[in-house]
Scaffold this active site. Structure first.
Site, PDB file in Angstrom:
ATOM      1  N   SER A  26       0.866  -1.188   0.000  1.00  0.00           N
ATOM      2  CA  SER A  26       0.000   0.000   0.000  1.00  0.00           C
ATOM      3  C   SER A  26       0.893   1.225   0.000  1.00  0.00           C
ATOM      4  O   SER A  26       2.068   1.149   0.387  1.00  0.00           O
ATOM      5  CB  SER A  26      -0.846  -0.010   1.275  1.00  0.00           C
ATOM      6  N   TYR A  28      -2.691  -1.023  10.387  1.00  0.00           N
ATOM      7  CA  TYR A  28      -2.556  -1.189   8.929  1.00  0.00           C
ATOM      8  C   TYR A  28      -1.213  -0.632   8.455  1.00  0.00           C
ATOM      9  O   TYR A  28      -0.484  -1.284   7.688  1.00  0.00           O
ATOM     10  CB  TYR A  28      -3.714  -0.466   8.246  1.00  0.00           C
TER      11      TYR A  28
END
Ligand code: NAD
Length: 265
Positions: free
Chosen positions: A147, A160
């Site tokens: 990401s 995350y």
């Protein structure tokens, strides 16, 4: 010179491919002729429908394995299943992931543990099981869907961001270990892609920040992305296929941003 992206005869696993990016990546791999093992949670009838549709659309064998990415034994069994079913394993796409948005002081401990397990530790277990097969073949491609949050942070996404930074570190380590065995390991670092995961975040971010969902879209999500556009599945597939092919043989240990310029800021 031939620029060949065909994956005919190759075998791929894509974790978390019953939805969103994973399903799109499985579709792209099958389109290039790879046999694919899909994986993920969901309604069994819907999963079977997706599996059969991939097979019918591309004329390649597609199998489903139900491994839960929080369970190391099931992850190892999924990798063994691919080899047993299709005789080899060329491409491992670690994609399964979840999100939870909360200020750190309220971050639920069980959510932290779950995100680290699914978004980071499952990547370790899948790679650990796949590398011996790839070493024996003298070739392998490991592609981790990380990401932009593997490179930069955003508030309220502690687990995350920690997991994705971890994935990038693991990517670099495996790249060094695999380099002389014909195995490459890279991370694709997407910006925002409009999937169920992001749609849920719009609501969660609105709650955490005390603003409307429209404001989240404009001021939080697309504010981070200079193009003001969501990243498209086809753009991710282009990078994935390049990395999976022989053209990508010298790309190793990289975190490849596809984020409309987000992390250039
Ligand atoms: P999604 O929610 O559409 O899909 C997630 C997939 O993971 C589903 O197939 C789900 O069943 C599977 N999954 C979840 N928990 C699982 C478990 N315990 N065991 C097995 N499978 C499990 O999400 P998405 O947006 O397509 O995200 C896919 C990946 O891309 C994630 O790693 C995510 O972090 C990453 N990513 C997404 C975006 C984005 O904007 N959507 C941006 C950057 C990175």
């Amino acid at each position: 010179m031939a620029y060949n992206l065909s994956l005919a005869g190759q075998v791929a696993i894509v974790t978390g491919s019953t939805s969103g990016i994973g399903l799109a990546m499985a579709d792209a791999l099958a389109e290039q002729g790879a046999k694919v093992v899909i994986n993920g949670l969901g309604d069994p009838a819907a999963i079977e429908e997706a599996r059969a549709a991939l097979e019918a659309r591309h004329g390649v064998a597609v199998a489903y394995h139900p491994a839960d990415m929080t369970k190391p034994d099931e992850i190892a069994a999924m990798v063994a299943f691919a080899k047993d079913q299709f005789g080899r394993l060329d491409i491992l796409v670690n994609n399964a992931g979840i999100q939870h948005v909360s200020p750190i002081e309220d971050f639920p401990i069980d959510k932290w543990d779950q995100i680290i397990a699914i978004n980071l530790t499952s990547v370790f277990h899948a790679i650990r099981a796949a590398v011996p097969i790839m070493k024996a073949q003298g070739r392998g491609r490991i592609i981790n869907i990380a990401s932009a949050h593997a490179l930069v942070a955003s508030p309220f996404k502690g687990a995350y961001v920690a997991a994705k930074h971890g994935v990038l570190g693991l990517t670099k380590t495996v790249a060094l270990e695999g380099a002389t065995f014909g195995i490459t390991c890279n991370a694709i670092c997407p910006g925002y892609v409009k999937t169920p995961l992001v749609e849920a975040q719009i609501a969660d971010q609105a709650k955490a920040r005390g603003i409307s969902e429209e404001q989240v879209m404009r001021d939080v999500i697309l504010a981070a992305q200079p193009t003001k556009k969501f990243v498209q599945f086809s753009e991710l597939a282009g990078m994935l296929l390049y990395l999976a092919s022989d053209l990508g043989a010298s790309v190793n240990g990289a975190g490849l941003s596809i984020d409309g310029g987000w992390t250039a800021q």
